[in-house]
Write a protein that holds these residues in place. Structure first.
Motif, short mmCIF file in Angstrom:
data_model
loop_
_atom_site.label_atom_id
_atom_site.label_comp_id
_atom_site.label_asym_id
_atom_site.label_seq_id
_atom_site.Cartn_x
_atom_site.Cartn_y
_atom_site.Cartn_z
N ASP A 5 -1.68 8.61 12.69
CA ASP A 5 -2.51 7.82 11.78
C ASP A 5 -1.71 7.35 10.56
OD1 ASP A 5 -4.77 8.16 13.41
OD2 ASP A 5 -5.33 10.01 12.37
N ILE A 6 -0.86 8.24 10.06
CA ILE A 6 -0.03 7.89 8.91
C ILE A 6 0.98 6.81 9.30
CG2 ILE A 6 1.70 8.74 7.27
CD1 ILE A 6 0.24 11.45 7.42
N LYS A 7 1.60 6.97 10.46
CA LYS A 7 2.55 5.95 10.93
C LYS A 7 1.87 4.60 11.08
CE LYS A 7 5.13 9.07 13.91
NZ LYS A 7 5.55 9.25 15.30
N ASP A 8 0.67 4.62 11.65
CA ASP A 8 -0.07 3.36 11.84
C ASP A 8 -0.42 2.71 10.51
OD1 ASP A 8 0.03 3.69 14.61
OD2 ASP A 8 -1.99 4.56 14.73
N ALA A 9 -0.90 3.51 9.55
CA ALA A 9 -1.25 2.97 8.24
C ALA A 9 -0.02 2.43 7.52
CB ALA A 9 -1.92 4.05 7.39
N LEU A 10 1.08 3.16 7.58
CA LEU A 10 2.32 2.71 6.97
C LEU A 10 2.76 1.38 7.57
CD1 LEU A 10 4.82 3.19 5.14
CD2 LEU A 10 5.84 4.37 7.10
N GLY A 11 2.73 1.30 8.88
CA GLY A 11 3.12 0.06 9.56
C GLY A 11 2.25 -1.12 9.16
N ARG A 12 0.93 -0.89 9.13
CA ARG A 12 0.01 -1.96 8.73
C ARG A 12 0.28 -2.42 7.30
NH1 ARG A 12 -3.80 1.29 11.23
NH2 ARG A 12 -4.46 2.11 9.20
N ASN A 13 0.51 -1.46 6.40
CA ASN A 13 0.74 -1.81 5.00
C ASN A 13 2.06 -2.56 4.81
OD1 ASN A 13 -1.68 -0.77 4.14
ND2 ASN A 13 -0.83 1.23 3.63
N ILE A 14 3.11 -2.11 5.48
CA ILE A 14 4.38 -2.82 5.39
C ILE A 14 4.21 -4.26 5.88
CG2 ILE A 14 6.72 -2.99 6.34
CD1 ILE A 14 6.82 0.10 6.20
N LYS A 15 3.55 -4.41 7.02
CA LYS A 15 3.33 -5.75 7.57
C LYS A 15 2.49 -6.59 6.62
CE LYS A 15 2.08 -7.99 11.88
NZ LYS A 15 1.65 -7.79 13.27
N PHE A 16 1.46 -5.99 6.01
CA PHE A 16 0.61 -6.71 5.05
C PHE A 16 1.43 -7.21 3.87
CE2 PHE A 16 -1.59 -6.54 0.99
CZ PHE A 16 -2.56 -7.51 1.18
N PHE A 17 2.19 -6.30 3.23
CA PHE A 17 2.98 -6.70 2.06
C PHE A 17 4.05 -7.73 2.44
CE2 PHE A 17 1.64 -2.49 0.25
CZ PHE A 17 0.93 -3.02 -0.82
N ARG A 18 4.63 -7.57 3.61
CA ARG A 18 5.66 -8.52 4.07
C ARG A 18 5.05 -9.90 4.24
NH1 ARG A 18 6.98 -10.33 8.82
NH2 ARG A 18 5.90 -8.75 10.05
N ALA A 19 3.89 -9.97 4.89
CA ALA A 19 3.22 -11.26 5.10
C ALA A 19 2.77 -11.85 3.77
CB ALA A 19 2.04 -11.08 6.04
N HIS A 20 2.25 -10.99 2.89
CA HIS A 20 1.78 -11.44 1.58
C HIS A 20 2.92 -12.08 0.77
CE1 HIS A 20 -0.76 -11.55 -1.96
NE2 HIS A 20 0.18 -10.92 -2.65
N ARG A 21 4.12 -11.56 0.96
CA ARG A 21 5.29 -12.09 0.24
C ARG A 21 6.02 -13.17 1.04
NH1 ARG A 21 3.65 -8.20 -2.17
NH2 ARG A 21 4.23 -7.13 -4.03
N CYS A 56 13.94 1.93 0.24
CA CYS A 56 14.54 0.60 0.41
C CYS A 56 13.50 -0.43 0.83
CB CYS A 56 15.67 0.67 1.44
SG CYS A 56 17.10 1.61 0.89
N LEU A 57 12.57 -0.05 1.69
CA LEU A 57 11.49 -0.96 2.09
C LEU A 57 10.61 -1.31 0.90
CD1 LEU A 57 10.54 0.60 5.53
CD2 LEU A 57 11.39 -1.73 5.16
N SER A 58 10.27 -0.31 0.09
CA SER A 58 9.42 -0.58 -1.06
C SER A 58 10.12 -1.52 -2.04
CB SER A 58 8.98 0.72 -1.75
OG SER A 58 10.06 1.32 -2.43
N ARG A 59 11.41 -1.32 -2.24
CA ARG A 59 12.16 -2.23 -3.12
C ARG A 59 12.19 -3.63 -2.54
NH1 ARG A 59 17.82 0.25 -4.69
NH2 ARG A 59 18.18 -1.01 -2.88
N GLY A 60 12.41 -3.73 -1.24
CA GLY A 60 12.43 -5.03 -0.58
C GLY A 60 11.11 -5.76 -0.66
N PHE A 69 1.39 3.60 1.43
CA PHE A 69 0.48 4.54 2.07
C PHE A 69 -0.97 4.34 1.64
CE2 PHE A 69 4.63 6.50 2.12
CZ PHE A 69 4.71 6.93 3.42
N LYS A 70 -1.23 3.31 0.85
CA LYS A 70 -2.59 3.06 0.39
C LYS A 70 -3.49 2.68 1.55
CE LYS A 70 -2.67 1.42 -4.26
NZ LYS A 70 -2.73 0.24 -5.11
#
Length: 107
Positions: A5-21, A56-60, A69-70
């Motif tokens: 569940d944590i891996k899935d949430a992390l992946g979704r959030n990274i993808k969200f922030f990446r798309a948002h930017r 590094c991902l968060s900085r990127g 993880f939100k």
């Protein structure tokens, strides 16, 4: 909540922030110093990155690590311990990097 569940949430959030930017996977992978393939496996919830890679991902993405993880995650005790460990690892890596810079430039 389990590790998947944590891996899935992390992946979704990274993808969200990446798309948002408006970043491609290639853009973020380059910023974070990882391969596109590895980023893809993280976004799909197939792998969990090391603390240094999370930093590094968060900085990127120009976000704080905790923001990755939100969401609607309710943390159990085991998960809290895991996140505390990663937080400690990140702090340790940052301190080591700063010490190296101070030493190199005699600050």
């Amino acid at each position: 909540m389990g590790g998947q569940d944590i891996k899935d949430a992390l992946g979704r959030n990274i993808k969200f922030f990446r798309a948002h930017r408006q970043l491609s996977q290639a853009d973020l992978a380059e910023r974070a110093g990882i391969s596109i393939t590895f980023l893809s496996t993280i976004e799909r919830g197939l792998q969990f990155p090391k603390a240094e890679t999370l930093f590094c991902l968060s900085r990127g993405l120009e976000v704080e690590v905790y923001e990755l993880f939100k969401g609607e995650i309710v943390l159990d005790d085991e998960t809290k311990k895991l996140l505390d460990r990663f937080s400690g690892d990140i702090t340790k890596n940052v301190v080591q990097a700063l010490e190296a810079v101070y030493k190199q430039y005699e600050i």
